[in-house]
Design a protein around this motif. Structure first.
Motif, mmCIF file in Angstrom:
data_model
loop_
_atom_site.group_PDB
_atom_site.id
_atom_site.type_symbol
_atom_site.label_atom_id
_atom_site.label_comp_id
_atom_site.label_asym_id
_atom_site.label_seq_id
_atom_site.Cartn_x
_atom_site.Cartn_y
_atom_site.Cartn_z
ATOM 1 N N TYR A 80 41.327 38.094 46.055
ATOM 2 C CA TYR A 80 40.415 37.437 44.988
ATOM 3 C C TYR A 80 39.495 38.533 44.063
ATOM 4 O O TYR A 80 39.001 38.233 43.081
ATOM 5 C CB TYR A 80 39.608 36.454 45.538
ATOM 6 C CG TYR A 80 38.571 36.843 46.774
ATOM 7 C CD1 TYR A 80 37.599 37.360 46.388
ATOM 8 C CD2 TYR A 80 39.021 36.884 47.952
ATOM 9 C CE1 TYR A 80 36.274 38.093 47.469
ATOM 10 C CE2 TYR A 80 37.920 37.311 48.836
ATOM 11 C CZ TYR A 80 36.594 37.777 48.585
ATOM 12 O OH TYR A 80 35.986 38.252 49.547
ATOM 13 N N THR A 115 39.715 39.271 40.253
ATOM 14 C CA THR A 115 39.118 38.211 39.284
ATOM 15 C C THR A 115 37.762 37.842 39.685
ATOM 16 O O THR A 115 36.877 37.574 38.780
ATOM 17 C CB THR A 115 40.141 37.013 39.524
ATOM 18 O OG1 THR A 115 41.410 37.275 39.191
ATOM 19 C CG2 THR A 115 39.560 35.745 38.427
ATOM 20 N N TYR A 116 37.381 37.670 41.006
ATOM 21 C CA TYR A 116 36.166 36.855 41.598
ATOM 22 C C TYR A 116 35.061 37.881 41.890
ATOM 23 O O TYR A 116 33.997 37.630 42.151
ATOM 24 C CB TYR A 116 36.422 35.921 42.409
ATOM 25 C CG TYR A 116 37.392 34.904 42.153
ATOM 26 C CD1 TYR A 116 36.704 33.576 41.755
ATOM 27 C CD2 TYR A 116 38.952 34.905 42.138
ATOM 28 C CE1 TYR A 116 37.665 32.573 41.157
ATOM 29 C CE2 TYR A 116 39.732 33.869 41.799
ATOM 30 C CZ TYR A 116 39.199 32.712 41.312
ATOM 31 O OH TYR A 116 39.820 32.044 40.808
ATOM 32 N N ASN A 117 35.636 39.281 41.972
ATOM 33 C CA ASN A 117 34.694 40.321 42.421
ATOM 34 C C ASN A 117 34.282 39.799 43.850
ATOM 35 O O ASN A 117 35.192 39.470 44.801
ATOM 36 C CB ASN A 117 33.806 40.816 41.468
ATOM 37 C CG ASN A 117 33.880 41.093 40.185
ATOM 38 O OD1 ASN A 117 33.407 40.549 39.192
ATOM 39 N ND2 ASN A 117 35.233 41.859 40.085
ATOM 40 N N ASP A 173 47.774 31.385 37.342
ATOM 41 C CA ASP A 173 46.577 31.866 36.385
ATOM 42 C C ASP A 173 45.819 30.716 35.971
ATOM 43 O O ASP A 173 46.676 29.581 35.614
ATOM 44 C CB ASP A 173 47.039 32.794 35.379
ATOM 45 C CG ASP A 173 46.154 33.504 34.599
ATOM 46 O OD1 ASP A 173 45.456 34.288 35.185
ATOM 47 O OD2 ASP A 173 45.860 32.764 33.335
ATOM 48 N N PRO A 174 44.751 30.473 35.637
ATOM 49 C CA PRO A 174 43.721 31.328 36.003
ATOM 50 C C PRO A 174 43.283 31.538 37.328
ATOM 51 O O PRO A 174 42.192 32.156 37.697
ATOM 52 C CB PRO A 174 42.524 30.931 34.881
ATOM 53 C CG PRO A 174 42.685 29.602 35.060
ATOM 54 C CD PRO A 174 44.027 29.370 35.064
ATOM 55 N N SER A 230 45.418 35.653 39.259
ATOM 56 C CA SER A 230 45.868 36.208 37.870
ATOM 57 C C SER A 230 47.348 36.626 38.480
ATOM 58 O O SER A 230 47.590 36.965 39.765
ATOM 59 C CB SER A 230 44.912 37.363 37.667
ATOM 60 O OG SER A 230 44.895 38.354 38.422
ATOM 61 N N TYR A 241 36.147 31.717 44.483
ATOM 62 C CA TYR A 241 37.668 31.671 44.808
ATOM 63 C C TYR A 241 37.945 30.484 45.483
ATOM 64 O O TYR A 241 38.919 29.690 45.257
ATOM 65 C CB TYR A 241 38.098 33.112 45.555
ATOM 66 C CG TYR A 241 39.390 32.901 46.270
ATOM 67 C CD1 TYR A 241 40.433 33.017 45.359
ATOM 68 C CD2 TYR A 241 39.390 33.218 47.537
ATOM 69 C CE1 TYR A 241 41.655 32.805 45.900
ATOM 70 C CE2 TYR A 241 40.521 33.299 48.001
ATOM 71 C CZ TYR A 241 41.838 33.083 47.551
ATOM 72 O OH TYR A 241 43.120 33.030 48.047
ATOM 73 N N GLU A 263 48.181 39.722 37.865
ATOM 74 C CA GLU A 263 47.982 41.125 38.392
ATOM 75 C C GLU A 263 47.576 41.030 40.153
ATOM 76 O O GLU A 263 48.052 41.642 40.954
ATOM 77 C CB GLU A 263 46.733 41.698 37.902
ATOM 78 C CG GLU A 263 46.625 43.374 38.260
ATOM 79 C CD GLU A 263 45.397 43.911 37.592
ATOM 80 O OE1 GLU A 263 44.546 43.339 37.075
ATOM 81 O OE2 GLU A 263 45.173 45.087 37.550
ATOM 82 N N THR A 264 46.746 40.011 40.269
ATOM 83 C CA THR A 264 46.502 39.819 41.739
ATOM 84 C C THR A 264 47.672 39.365 42.562
ATOM 85 O O THR A 264 47.916 40.070 43.681
ATOM 86 C CB THR A 264 45.555 38.877 41.980
ATOM 87 O OG1 THR A 264 44.204 39.407 41.473
ATOM 88 C CG2 THR A 264 45.226 38.497 43.257
#
Ligand code: MN3
Length: 228
Positions: free
Chosen positions: A194, A197-199, A43-44, A47, A205, A49-50
């Motif tokens: 990704y 976080t990065y949509n 992270d960052p 993340s 990313y 979660e990812t």
């Protein structure tokens, strides 16, 4: 109040432990490797979660399917090398298991990524002009891979560095790969790598990812590949 506490407690359980309470993993020849760092350690750039979903769910699923579908007694390396002779379920899941196992080891927390060897640094400069030009070319290749797949730095059959991409879970070790070689570095450009976080910003990313590339590991792969 008690209910809230239990939700908080559950959310900090390692994902592997959570998965075991839901289903018993199939016994089999293939196993999910532990991450070489904590899930939140990248992270960052990536993340927690990812990472938990990517490792604990996506990678686990490749392992489970492989245990269900792969012929007994055949190694992962053999399944990958001869992917074109197997049904797609083997090609996809053997590739997925190999690629992700390689991917976790390709990265490290930003404060412990190690140094690129002089030999690899010189080779990159010779082929691409500079480290920055290499990174830009790698990012462009990853951004240009239509749909899901991987972007790689390999040593090709002429012992030279080359950037290449593969669709889906294929990789450059496979008999079906358009460009074959020994992977040194690979980035996963599937949206699951990704998106949280990065949509849709895959290019962002790819650019951020350099902060967590484990150059010591990549340099070791380079010297090992040249020694083969
Ligand atoms: Mn993936």
């Amino acid at each position: 109040m008690k209910h809230t506490m239990s939700i908080v407690a559950l959310s900090v359980l390692p994902l592997a432990a959570m998965a075991q309470t839901e289903t018993t993993p199939a016994e089999g020849a293939f196993t999910l490797p532990d991450l070489p760092y904590a899930a939140g350690a990248l992270d960052p750039v990536i993340s927690a979660e990812t990472m938990e979903l990517h490792h604990g769910r996506h990678h686990q699923s490749f392992v489970d399917t492989l245990n269900d579908e792969a012929p007994a007694g055949v190694s992962l390396e053999d399944l990958v090398a001869n992917a074109g002779t197997y049904p797609d379920v083997i090609r996809n899941n053997a590739g997925g298991h190999w690629n992700h196992s390689f991917f976790w080891e390709t990265m490290a927390p930003a404060d412990s990524v190690g140094e690129m060897s002089e030999a690899l640094s010189q080779a990159i400069t010779t082929v691409y002009g500079s480290q920055q030009e290499f990174q830009t070319a790698f990012q462009d290749a990853g951004a240009g891979q239509f749909g899901s797949g991987w972007v790689w730095l390999i040593i090709n059959e002429q012992d030279q560095l080359q950037i290449t991409t593969t669709p889906n879970q294929d990789n450059p070790l496979m008999d079906v790969a358009e460009v074959q070689g020994t992977p040194l570095l690979g980035n996963d450009v599937w949206e699951h790598a990704y998106y949280l976080t990065y949509n849709n910003r895959r290019a962002d990313y790819l650019e951020s990812w350099w902060d967590v590339v484990n150059w010591a590991e990549v340099s070791d792969r380079y010297s090992a590949a040249l020694a083969e």
